[in-house]
Design a protein around this motif. Structure first.
Motif, mmCIF file in Angstrom:
data_model
loop_
_atom_site.group_PDB
_atom_site.id
_atom_site.type_symbol
_atom_site.label_atom_id
_atom_site.label_comp_id
_atom_site.label_asym_id
_atom_site.label_seq_id
_atom_site.Cartn_x
_atom_site.Cartn_y
_atom_site.Cartn_z
ATOM 1 N N ASN A 1 0.807 -1.227 0.000
ATOM 2 C CA ASN A 1 0.000 0.000 0.000
ATOM 3 C C ASN A 1 0.837 1.272 0.000
ATOM 4 O O ASN A 1 0.331 2.351 -0.347
ATOM 5 C CB ASN A 1 -0.933 0.010 1.211
ATOM 6 C CG ASN A 1 -1.986 -1.077 1.151
ATOM 7 O OD1 ASN A 1 -2.565 -1.327 0.102
ATOM 8 N ND2 ASN A 1 -2.223 -1.736 2.279
ATOM 9 N N ASP A 2 2.104 1.152 0.393
ATOM 10 C CA ASP A 2 2.949 2.338 0.520
ATOM 11 C C ASP A 2 4.401 1.934 0.280
ATOM 12 O O ASP A 2 5.031 1.293 1.117
ATOM 13 C CB ASP A 2 2.787 2.954 1.918
ATOM 14 C CG ASP A 2 3.600 4.219 2.111
ATOM 15 O OD1 ASP A 2 4.367 4.606 1.203
ATOM 16 O OD2 ASP A 2 3.489 4.834 3.199
ATOM 17 N N ALA B 1 11.389 3.616 5.539
ATOM 18 C CA ALA B 1 11.001 4.134 6.855
ATOM 19 C C ALA B 1 11.385 3.166 7.963
ATOM 20 O O ALA B 1 11.893 3.571 9.018
ATOM 21 C CB ALA B 1 9.502 4.405 6.887
ATOM 22 N N LEU B 2 11.149 1.882 7.758
ATOM 23 C CA LEU B 2 11.453 0.882 8.782
ATOM 24 C C LEU B 2 12.954 0.717 8.983
ATOM 25 O O LEU B 2 13.425 0.553 10.113
ATOM 26 C CB LEU B 2 10.816 -0.454 8.407
ATOM 27 C CG LEU B 2 9.289 -0.487 8.415
ATOM 28 C CD1 LEU B 2 8.782 -1.816 7.876
ATOM 29 C CD2 LEU B 2 8.732 -0.235 9.822
ATOM 30 N N LEU B 3 13.709 0.747 7.890
ATOM 31 C CA LEU B 3 15.163 0.630 8.000
ATOM 32 C C LEU B 3 15.735 1.816 8.771
ATOM 33 O O LEU B 3 16.568 1.649 9.672
ATOM 34 C CB LEU B 3 15.775 0.549 6.603
ATOM 35 C CG LEU B 3 17.285 0.347 6.529
ATOM 36 C CD1 LEU B 3 17.711 -0.918 7.256
ATOM 37 C CD2 LEU B 3 17.743 0.314 5.068
ATOM 38 N N ARG B 4 15.272 3.003 8.449
ATOM 39 C CA ARG B 4 15.746 4.207 9.138
ATOM 40 C C ARG B 4 15.323 4.200 10.611
ATOM 41 O O ARG B 4 16.083 4.580 11.500
ATOM 42 C CB ARG B 4 15.182 5.438 8.427
ATOM 43 C CG ARG B 4 15.618 6.759 9.051
ATOM 44 C CD ARG B 4 15.139 7.926 8.209
ATOM 45 N NE ARG B 4 15.451 9.181 8.867
ATOM 46 C CZ ARG B 4 14.573 10.148 9.113
ATOM 47 N NH1 ARG B 4 13.308 9.989 8.756
ATOM 48 N NH2 ARG B 4 14.935 11.253 9.717
ATOM 49 N N MET B 5 14.104 3.741 10.871
ATOM 50 C CA MET B 5 13.595 3.687 12.239
ATOM 51 C C MET B 5 14.466 2.780 13.115
ATOM 52 O O MET B 5 14.788 3.117 14.264
ATOM 53 C CB MET B 5 12.156 3.166 12.226
ATOM 54 C CG MET B 5 11.408 3.299 13.542
ATOM 55 S SD MET B 5 9.795 2.462 13.457
ATOM 56 C CE MET B 5 8.996 3.359 12.110
ATOM 57 N N HIS B 6 14.862 1.641 12.574
ATOM 58 C CA HIS B 6 15.694 0.701 13.323
ATOM 59 C C HIS B 6 17.064 1.310 13.615
ATOM 60 O O HIS B 6 17.586 1.201 14.733
ATOM 61 C CB HIS B 6 15.842 -0.594 12.524
ATOM 62 C CG HIS B 6 16.629 -1.657 13.208
ATOM 63 N ND1 HIS B 6 16.419 -2.040 14.519
ATOM 64 C CD2 HIS B 6 17.650 -2.451 12.761
ATOM 65 C CE1 HIS B 6 17.258 -3.016 14.846
ATOM 66 N NE2 HIS B 6 18.022 -3.263 13.802
ATOM 67 N N ALA C 1 5.506 5.177 9.575
ATOM 68 C CA ALA C 1 5.223 3.737 9.452
ATOM 69 C C ALA C 1 5.283 3.009 10.790
ATOM 70 O O ALA C 1 5.468 1.789 10.825
ATOM 71 C CB ALA C 1 6.158 3.071 8.438
ATOM 72 N N PHE C 2 5.083 3.730 11.871
ATOM 73 C CA PHE C 2 5.023 3.083 13.187
ATOM 74 C C PHE C 2 3.881 2.066 13.243
ATOM 75 O O PHE C 2 3.955 1.081 13.981
ATOM 76 C CB PHE C 2 4.824 4.140 14.283
ATOM 77 C CG PHE C 2 6.009 5.042 14.485
ATOM 78 C CD1 PHE C 2 7.096 4.620 15.229
ATOM 79 C CD2 PHE C 2 6.034 6.322 13.939
ATOM 80 C CE1 PHE C 2 8.204 5.446 15.425
ATOM 81 C CE2 PHE C 2 7.121 7.153 14.126
ATOM 82 C CZ PHE C 2 8.214 6.713 14.868
ATOM 83 N N TYR C 3 2.845 2.308 12.466
ATOM 84 C CA TYR C 3 1.686 1.413 12.477
ATOM 85 C C TYR C 3 2.055 -0.005 12.051
ATOM 86 O O TYR C 3 1.387 -0.971 12.429
ATOM 87 C CB TYR C 3 0.573 1.965 11.578
ATOM 88 C CG TYR C 3 0.882 1.888 10.101
ATOM 89 C CD1 TYR C 3 0.495 0.776 9.347
ATOM 90 C CD2 TYR C 3 1.558 2.924 9.455
ATOM 91 C CE1 TYR C 3 0.774 0.703 7.988
ATOM 92 C CE2 TYR C 3 1.842 2.853 8.106
ATOM 93 C CZ TYR C 3 1.459 1.742 7.378
ATOM 94 O OH TYR C 3 1.751 1.671 6.042
ATOM 95 N N VAL C 4 3.109 -0.143 11.247
ATOM 96 C CA VAL C 4 3.533 -1.475 10.803
ATOM 97 C C VAL C 4 3.983 -2.303 11.999
ATOM 98 O O VAL C 4 3.644 -3.487 12.121
ATOM 99 C CB VAL C 4 4.667 -1.368 9.764
ATOM 100 C CG1 VAL C 4 5.070 -2.767 9.283
ATOM 101 C CG2 VAL C 4 4.259 -0.493 8.595
ATOM 102 N N ILE C 5 4.730 -1.679 12.889
ATOM 103 C CA ILE C 5 5.185 -2.370 14.105
ATOM 104 C C ILE C 5 3.990 -2.659 15.017
ATOM 105 O O ILE C 5 3.892 -3.746 15.601
ATOM 106 C CB ILE C 5 6.234 -1.525 14.856
ATOM 107 C CG1 ILE C 5 7.372 -1.118 13.906
ATOM 108 C CG2 ILE C 5 6.776 -2.290 16.047
ATOM 109 C CD1 ILE C 5 8.090 -2.268 13.248
ATOM 110 N N LEU D 1 13.393 -7.324 13.088
ATOM 111 C CA LEU D 1 12.891 -8.217 12.040
ATOM 112 C C LEU D 1 12.281 -7.420 10.884
ATOM 113 O O LEU D 1 12.491 -7.737 9.710
ATOM 114 C CB LEU D 1 11.851 -9.173 12.621
ATOM 115 C CG LEU D 1 12.379 -10.274 13.534
ATOM 116 C CD1 LEU D 1 11.235 -10.905 14.323
ATOM 117 C CD2 LEU D 1 13.113 -11.340 12.722
ATOM 118 N N ALA D 2 11.535 -6.378 11.224
ATOM 119 C CA ALA D 2 10.892 -5.553 10.196
ATOM 120 C C ALA D 2 11.926 -4.861 9.314
ATOM 121 O O ALA D 2 11.727 -4.725 8.101
ATOM 122 C CB ALA D 2 9.972 -4.527 10.851
#
Length: 317
Positions: free
Chosen positions: A49-50, A56-61, A96-100, A123-124
């Protein structure tokens, strides 16, 4: 990692040591054996969907691990008078916090109170790379979630304006080498940079030069057209490389052509060791992937700060 906002960073004496022995790829083998597939499903659905979700997830980690270790403190909400990491200047554009949250909800249904938010984020990040055409790897697990999250501590994150000495010091404080620095910088193959993160290179670079002379002239002109002086366009910016949703080694090829985005990218060419690594990774995607996986496992094994398993990734238990 991708599109880190420009901030003044205070170098601290805090030292982070990777605690690799505390983690195990089979940590949930008996308590939650389907953890990998459940997290992967959440990341996959969101990415469909996005297309910005993987970056976003890679940067967040990355931003999580550089503050108090990989303890999911970046996921916590500000409460009362405490302003949390996600509301610190470098993290305002995290998303993308909603993914977690979705992955955590799914895991709580099958193995409640077992899987940490920090492990979900690790993992994400792996799944984000794999879904973008990059390598996969076995993620060591067993992280705990931290209870402390302070926006002021985000000043410890490496800024896009850093020179090689500042980058080396920031990484070495976390027991990460120059090879780790160059390999993890390759994460800039995914994502988007806002004008504020690189305007120092295209406007008033120095008293004598308006544009950073290390930039390819035509590339600099294109950046100036996207981000004119005193730019007022909200969220204006550009992709971090020519294939911003594909995990490849284009970042290094463009860097050698004078087409990097951040000053911190260009800085990798100012040290003989890091410059040689940039050239090696530009020539061999296999060498880049091997080094990236090694460095990601090393970085994600910094586990100093966790103490609990959160039931809700946004709040301490």
């Amino acid at each position: 990692m991708a599109a880190i906002a420009t901030v003044m960073v205070v170098i601290t004496t805090m030292h982070f040591a990777p605690l690799v022995s505390a983690l195990n790829v089979n940590y949930y083998e008996n308590t939650c054996p389907h953890v990998d597939s459940i997290v992967a499903t959440s990341v996959h659905h969101a990415t469909m969907n996005d297309k910005t979700v993987p970056a976003a997830l890679l940067r967040m980690h990355f931003h999580d691990c550089f503050i108090r270790g990989c303890d999911a403190s970046v996921l916590l909400e500000s409460e009362g008078e405490n302003k949390a990491e996600k509301d610190g200047p470098p993290n305002i554009s995290l998303h993308a916090f909603y993914v977690i949250d979705n992955a955590k909800k799914a895991l709580e249904e099958v193995c409640p109170g077992v899987v940490s938010c920090a492990d979900i984020l690790a993992l994400a990040a792996r799944d984000a790379v794999t879904l973008s055409g990059g390598p996969t790897w076995d993620v060591p697990k067993g992280r705990k979630d931290g209870r402390i999250s302070k926006a002021t501590e985000t000043r410890q994150l490496p800024a896009p304006t850093f020179n090689i000495s500042q980058l080396q010091q920031t990484f070495s404080q976390r027991s990460l080498s120059l090879e780790d620095l160059v390999a993890l910088s390759g994460g800039h193959t995914l994502g988007f940079a806002h004008c504020s993160s690189f305007e120092n290179r295209i406007h008033k670079f120095s008293p004598k030069q308006d544009i950073d002379p290390s930039l390819n002239p035509s590339f600099a002109s294109s950046l100036r057209s996207i981000c004119p002086f005193d730019n007022k366009v909200r969220n204006a910016g550009t992709s971090l490389d020519s294939s911003a949703t594909l995990f490849d080694n284009a970042y290094y090829k463009l860097l050698l052509q004078g087409k990097s985005i951040f000053s911190s990218d260009q800085a990798l060419l100012t040290h003989p060791t890091t410059k040689a690594l940039v050239s090696k990774f530009a020539c061999s995607p296999q060498e880049f992937e091997r080094a990236f996986v090694k460095s990601m496992i090393k970085m994600s094994s910094i586990t100093d700060g966790g103490q609990e398993i959160r039931h809700d990734c946004r709040f301490v238990r």
